[in-house]
Design an enzyme around this catalytic site. Structure first.
Site, PDB file in Angstrom:
ATOM      1  N   LYS A 115       6.193  -7.936   2.611  1.00  0.00           N
ATOM      2  CA  LYS A 115       5.860  -7.406   4.037  1.00  0.00           C
ATOM      3  C   LYS A 115       4.701  -8.430   4.418  1.00  0.00           C
ATOM      4  CE  LYS A 115       4.856  -3.172   3.758  1.00  0.00           C
ATOM      5  NZ  LYS A 115       4.838  -3.095   2.501  1.00  0.00           N
TER       6      LYS A 115
ATOM      7  N   GLY B 187       0.853  -1.299  -0.003  1.00  0.00           N
ATOM      8  CA  GLY B 187      -0.114  -0.201  -0.005  1.00  0.00           C
ATOM      9  C   GLY B 187       0.824   1.257   0.158  1.00  0.00           C
ATOM     10  N   SER B 188       0.179   2.336  -0.481  1.00  0.00           N
ATOM     11  CA  SER B 188       0.962   3.755  -0.670  1.00  0.00           C
ATOM     12  C   SER B 188       0.748   4.177   0.815  1.00  0.00           C
ATOM     13  CB  SER B 188       0.577   4.526  -1.660  1.00  0.00           C
ATOM     14  OG  SER B 188       0.748   4.094  -2.904  1.00  0.00           O
ATOM     15  N   GLY B 189       1.370   5.446   1.042  1.00  0.00           N
ATOM     16  CA  GLY B 189       1.421   5.959   2.302  1.00  0.00           C
ATOM     17  C   GLY B 189       2.853   5.554   3.072  1.00  0.00           C
ATOM     18  N   HIS B 190       3.501   4.683   2.462  1.00  0.00           N
ATOM     19  CA  HIS B 190       4.848   4.716   3.369  1.00  0.00           C
ATOM     20  C   HIS B 190       5.909   5.183   2.742  1.00  0.00           C
ATOM     21  CE1 HIS B 190       2.079   1.906   5.533  1.00  0.00           C
ATOM     22  NE2 HIS B 190       1.981   1.177   4.617  1.00  0.00           N
TER      23      HIS B 190
ATOM     24  N   HIS C 100       0.289   1.182   9.684  1.00  0.00           N
ATOM     25  CA  HIS C 100      -0.895   1.592   9.186  1.00  0.00           C
ATOM     26  C   HIS C 100      -1.552   2.276  10.188  1.00  0.00           C
ATOM     27  CE1 HIS C 100       0.389  -1.777   6.679  1.00  0.00           C
ATOM     28  NE2 HIS C 100      -0.026  -0.981   5.815  1.00  0.00           N
TER      29      HIS C 100
ATOM     30  N   ASP D  13      -1.052  -8.347   1.545  1.00  0.00           N
ATOM     31  CA  ASP D  13      -0.002  -8.501   0.648  1.00  0.00           C
ATOM     32  C   ASP D  13       0.309  -9.856   0.526  1.00  0.00           C
ATOM     33  OD1 ASP D  13       0.300  -5.765   0.600  1.00  0.00           O
ATOM     34  OD2 ASP D  13       1.967  -5.558   1.922  1.00  0.00           O
TER      35      ASP D  13
END
Length: 327
Positions: A104, A53-56, A215, A109
């Protein structure tokens, strides 16, 4: 919610377009924005693919380039990329020596990367990163989470792949690196997912979350704010109890910011952690301090300790040239 965006629906696309344009000498974006790939790929090597996921950011796209990843697959914010996107990345970078997926340990994932591997026609292997000591199999359905230690795995495997290591040997090396790496973090504030428009969780003015996930998942406990050295000691207590490094062991100490903590505070945390490890008889032989595995604008940080031998230290030192990591 105050964020530098134009439209919630186009945040990721516009961010990826800007990223690809800013680092066009190193990476290129798939025309359908399914993945980011290394521009100057080395022929005949095992290709490394990661994502999530994006945001990392800068994880994972920021680590595409020489000495690290060959491709990264971004999903929506805090959401795993779909199998078809992962498969497209695998097929785009497979140079005939096989593909290694670095995943991860999150349910989405794991499931989506496994499906993509099963659909691929070439030789594909997968390794899981599960370095977070804040949780265990009894408290988290799929086991330990993969957090900032992912960077360590990607860097060391990337160097080994660059030097021509084969797929089976890389898979075995990943197991060694994962076994030698542990992490744990602390949140001082929540983050806000643009589509949600409100904080993921609530913390009081004087509260912190020890062991938070990237998250915003709950950690080991919620408690009052404390001096940095006290927080560092609690994180290292958990890391060292699980890692059990031998006296005199060399290690990498990685202090990672979650997105909202200034570098001055991260270096202060590094100083406290370095002093504690020295008291434990450990040799901090390698260091990394910075904002690399984030949770949007969350304030806080994580500590990662990796026990090094000669081979792992040499692979960590090997040249790397990516948008976010370069030496």
């Amino acid at each position: 919610m105050k964020k530098l965006i134009n439209d919630v629906a186009t945040v990721l696309d516009e961010s990826l377009d800007g990223f690809a344009a800013a680092h066009a000498e190193l990476i290129e974006m798939d025309t359908e924005r399914r993945f980011v790939r290394r521009r100057a790929a080395a022929p005949g090597k095992v290709a490394l693919v990661s994502g999530g996921g994006s945001g990392h950011e800068p994880l994972h796209a920021g680590f595409v380039g020489q000495g690290m990843l060959d491709a990264a697959v971004p999903g929506a914010i805090f959401t795993s990329p779909t199998p078809d996107r992962i498969l497209a990345a695998i097929e785009a970078v497979d140079a005939g020596a096989g593909v290694l997926l670095i995943v991860k340990n999150y349910e989405g994932d794991v499931m989506n990367f496994e499906m993509a591997a099963e659909m691929a026609t070439g030789r594909v292997a997968s390794v899981l990163v599960d370095d977070d000591v804040a949780v265990d199999n009894s408290s988290y359905s799929i086991g330990r989470r993969g957090v900032a230690g992912t960077l360590v795995v990607e860097k060391i495997l990337g160097a080994a792949a660059e030097q021509g290591m084969g797929l089976d040997a890389l898979t075995a090396l990943a197991g060694r690196v994962s076994a030698a790496t542990r992490s744990m973090g602390v949140a001082l504030s929540s983050c806000t997912v643009p589509a949600a428009g409100k904080p993921t969780f609530e913390l009081g003015e004087d509260e912190i979350e020890i062991g938070v996930g990237i998250h915003g998942e709950p950690g080991r406990r919620r408690g009052p704010m404390a001096p940095a050295a006290t927080i560092v000691n609690e994180l290292l207590d958990a890391i060292l109890a699980d890692l059990k490094p031998a006296a005199g062991a060399r290690c990498l100490l990685f202090v990672n910011g979650f997105g909202g903590t200034p570098s001055g505070e991260l270096y202060l945390v590094y100083d406290a952690a370095r002093r504690r490890l020295a008291k434990e008889g450990l040799d901090v032989a390698r260091s990394l301090v910075g904002t690399y595995v984030t949770s949007l604008e969350m304030a806080g940080c994580s500590l990662t300790v990796t026990v090094l031998d000669d081979e792992l230290a040499a692979l960590w030192d090997a040249p790397v040239r990516t948008p976010a990591l370069c030496w």
